[in-house]
Scaffold this motif. Structure first.
Motif, mmCIF file in Angstrom:
data_model
loop_
_atom_site.group_PDB
_atom_site.id
_atom_site.type_symbol
_atom_site.label_atom_id
_atom_site.label_comp_id
_atom_site.label_asym_id
_atom_site.label_seq_id
_atom_site.Cartn_x
_atom_site.Cartn_y
_atom_site.Cartn_z
ATOM 1 N N PRO A 89 48.451 -60.387 97.425
ATOM 2 C CA PRO A 89 49.427 -61.045 96.543
ATOM 3 C C PRO A 89 50.802 -61.195 97.195
ATOM 4 C CG PRO A 89 48.118 -59.500 95.293
ATOM 5 C CD PRO A 89 47.740 -59.314 96.738
ATOM 6 N N THR A 92 51.969 -64.431 98.926
ATOM 7 C CA THR A 92 52.350 -65.608 98.152
ATOM 8 C C THR A 92 53.722 -66.101 98.557
ATOM 9 O OG1 THR A 92 51.007 -64.954 96.253
ATOM 10 C CG2 THR A 92 52.845 -66.446 95.819
ATOM 11 N N THR A 119 49.366 -69.304 97.086
ATOM 12 C CA THR A 119 49.421 -68.359 95.971
ATOM 13 C C THR A 119 48.181 -67.483 96.011
ATOM 14 O OG1 THR A 119 50.645 -69.958 94.614
ATOM 15 C CG2 THR A 119 49.612 -68.096 93.477
ATOM 16 N N SER A 121 46.348 -64.713 93.977
ATOM 17 C CA SER A 121 46.340 -64.117 92.636
ATOM 18 C C SER A 121 44.924 -64.118 92.085
ATOM 19 C CB SER A 121 47.260 -64.913 91.710
ATOM 20 O OG SER A 121 47.170 -64.422 90.381
#
Length: 122
Positions: A89, A92, A119, A121
């Motif tokens: 994460p 990102t 991104t 996630s």
């Protein structure tokens, strides 16, 4: 004129992979270093990786991505790639490619692409 165009960003789950591409034009690509940078919201831009413009140059990596990211270049296609594995994460960010218009990764970067969003996630 000099152009750098990034592609390959997107949404990926933690542990996944992405390959970013940077298409270069308007300059003598093979003799110039190309670097990847990233900027997360509210954070300063940071260098991720760089590959020099001289044959046999050793790529450099930020400590945070060593062992997970691999930079490469295809001088015949004027392309630089960033293979990103085991994404986290904290990876990102908007990723940019840039060139100092010189052969060394240590020079000031003069030309920048528009960036591609990555991104990570679940």
């Amino acid at each position: 004129q000099v152009q750098l165009v990034e592609s390959g960003g997107g949404l990926v789950q933690p542990g996944g992979s992405l390959r970013l591409s940077c298409a270069a034009s308007g300059f003598t690509f093979e003799i110039n270093a190309v670097g990847w940078f990233r900027q997360a919201p509210g954070k300063k831009r940071e260098g991720v990786s760089c590959i020099g413009g001289t044959s046999g140059s050793i790529p450099t990596y930020a400590d945070s991505v060593k062992g997970r990211f691999t930079i490469s270049r295809d001088n015949a296609k004027n392309m630089v790639y960033l293979q990103m594995n085991s994404l986290k994460p904290e990876d990102t960010a908007v990723y940019y490619c840039a060139t100092p218009m010189g052969s060394s990764c240590l020079e000031v970067y003069e030309e920048w692409g528009q960036g591609t969003q990555v991104t990570v996630s679940s």
